[in-house]
Design a protein around this motif. Structure first.
Motif, PDB file in Angstrom:
ATOM      1  N   VAL A 193       0.641   5.526   0.109  1.00  0.00           N
ATOM      2  CA  VAL A 193      -0.258   6.643   0.399  1.00  0.00           C
ATOM      3  C   VAL A 193       0.482   7.952   0.169  1.00  0.00           C
ATOM      4  CG1 VAL A 193      -1.700   7.746   2.147  1.00  0.00           C
ATOM      5  CG2 VAL A 193      -1.436   5.245   2.148  1.00  0.00           C
ATOM      6  N   ALA A 211       0.509   7.874  -6.022  1.00  0.00           N
ATOM      7  CA  ALA A 211      -0.300   6.938  -5.231  1.00  0.00           C
ATOM      8  C   ALA A 211      -1.530   6.466  -6.002  1.00  0.00           C
ATOM      9  CB  ALA A 211      -0.698   7.564  -3.891  1.00  0.00           C
ATOM     10  N   TYR A 215       5.000  10.707   2.284  1.00  0.00           N
ATOM     11  CA  TYR A 215       4.308   9.516   1.800  1.00  0.00           C
ATOM     12  C   TYR A 215       4.516   8.385   2.796  1.00  0.00           C
ATOM     13  CZ  TYR A 215       8.882   7.780   0.112  1.00  0.00           C
ATOM     14  OH  TYR A 215      10.188   7.360   0.018  1.00  0.00           O
ATOM     15  N   ARG A 221      -4.283  10.123  -1.518  1.00  0.00           N
ATOM     16  CA  ARG A 221      -4.717   8.932  -2.258  1.00  0.00           C
ATOM     17  C   ARG A 221      -4.016   7.695  -1.725  1.00  0.00           C
ATOM     18  NH1 ARG A 221      -4.221  12.722  -6.451  1.00  0.00           N
ATOM     19  NH2 ARG A 221      -2.097  12.026  -6.921  1.00  0.00           N
ATOM     20  N   GLU A 222      -4.655   6.542  -1.918  1.00  0.00           N
ATOM     21  CA  GLU A 222      -4.087   5.266  -1.515  1.00  0.00           C
ATOM     22  C   GLU A 222      -4.053   4.324  -2.708  1.00  0.00           C
ATOM     23  OE1 GLU A 222      -6.276   3.597   1.683  1.00  0.00           O
ATOM     24  OE2 GLU A 222      -5.707   5.151   3.134  1.00  0.00           O
ATOM     25  N   LEU A 277       0.849  -1.181   0.000  1.00  0.00           N
ATOM     26  CA  LEU A 277       0.000   0.000   0.000  1.00  0.00           C
ATOM     27  C   LEU A 277       0.887   1.233   0.000  1.00  0.00           C
ATOM     28  CD1 LEU A 277      -2.863   1.394   0.503  1.00  0.00           C
ATOM     29  CD2 LEU A 277      -2.277   1.287   2.939  1.00  0.00           C
TER      30      LEU A 277
END
Length: 318
Positions: free
Chosen positions: A98, A152, A120, A102-103, A96
């Motif tokens: 980020v 992201a 980030y 946003r992810e 993941l």
């Protein structure tokens, strides 16, 4: 928690780093990339491998760590420091990333772009095998404002340009330890061309900022005319029916200037010619003059600044 000794070896010209404690991995991650906060919920029996190569100002790394998280904190970002993009491709496992609100949830084959100049976070589970490419922000043709729309965001290797770039990056990761010398430099820069193309086409699919297309066209024009002695802001602006201030505005958005970009591209073309066996008969002065450097002494100084060696030193087989 006990700390051990970082193991460093070289196989096929590639640096391989093995961390057997989490403290070792913390140190290596910040030393290899930018300053990061590294954490894990499972510090005991931690193990990680990093295969690293650097070519000019491009870094390529394959990481195979146990579960951990990295955070680029605002306090770690210094004003005026060099700005870089990171492109990560997940080869296995899950992750993941980020940034900018946003992810990007990543599975095998997914890619993501993020920038070191803003905070980030990246989270990886066990068996998360990744290829990470770090390169200067100014290396992309598209503007920083436009790329900010991609950060992201998961980029699939099963659609669009990702169908071409993804398999290439996977093979690059598999052979990273054997890449070296001038061939490695050329491969790294060609990889950057593919990444640049993917970013440009992805932004086009989203309805890109008009400045992205204008800047890309101008940079293509510069590349086609690097050998011209009249190449400069006024001639470039006239060729694109825009004012000189407008031209400078486009390059400011990309984090550079028109003269700096022209100089960097001419140096890169000179570097490529110096590596080309087919041009082994050409003198350094001839190559320098061909790309707009009539003064050999000035060319030597200008070349050494980004590449860390004089043209004659750089030309020697590695």
């Amino acid at each position: 928690m006990a700390s051990g000794t970082l193991k460093v070896s070289t196989l096929g010209g590639a640096g391989i780093f093995e961390a057997n404690t989490f403290e070792e991995w913390q140190e290596r991650m910040s030393n290899r990339f930018v300053r990061l906060q590294v954490s894990t919920s499972r510090p005991d029996n931690f193990h990680a491998l990093l295969h690293g190569r650097s070519f000019d100002d491009i870094s390529l790394s394959r990481t195979e760590p146990h579960a951990h998280q990295v955070d680029r904190l605002q306090d770690f970002i210094c004003q005026g420091e060099a700005r870089y993009y990171k492109l990560s491709m997940l080869l296995g496992g899950a992750g993941l990333v980020v940034q900018d609100g946003r992810e990007a949830v990543l599975g095998p084959g997914d890619m993501v772009i993020y920038v070191t100049a803003r905070p980030y976070s990246a989270v990886f589970v066990d068996a998360a095998d990744s290829l990470v490419m770090v390169f200067p922000q100014v290396a992309l043709s598209v503007s920083a404002e436009s790329v900010a729309r991609l950060t992201a965001t998961a980029l699939s290797s099963t659609s669009g340009m990702g169908r071409l770039v993804g398999p290439f990056l996977r093979e690059l990761a598999a052979t990273l330890d054997s890449i070296s010398g001038h061939g490695g430099i050329m491969l790294a820069h060609n990889t950057l061309v593919l990444v640049n193309t993917m970013a440009y086409t992805e932004l086009g699919a989203q309805g890109a900022d008009p400045r992205t297309g204008a800047l890309a066209e101008v940079k293509e024009y510069i590349d086609r005319n690097l050998a011209s002695s009249t190449l400069g802001p006024s001639t470039i602006a006239a060729a694109h029916y825009m004012s000189t201030p407008r031209l400078h505005y486009l390059f400011e958005g990309a984090g550079t200037t028109v003269p700096s970009w022209i100089k960097a591209r001419r140096l890169d073309r000179s570097r490529r010619d110096l590596m080309d066996p087919a041009l082994g008969h050409a003198t350094i002065t001839q190559i320098a003059t061909r790309w707009g450097f009539p003064d050999s002494a000035h060319f030597s100084r200008a070349f050494k600044a980004p590449f860390g060696a004089t043209p004659s030193e750089y030309r020697r087989p590695r």
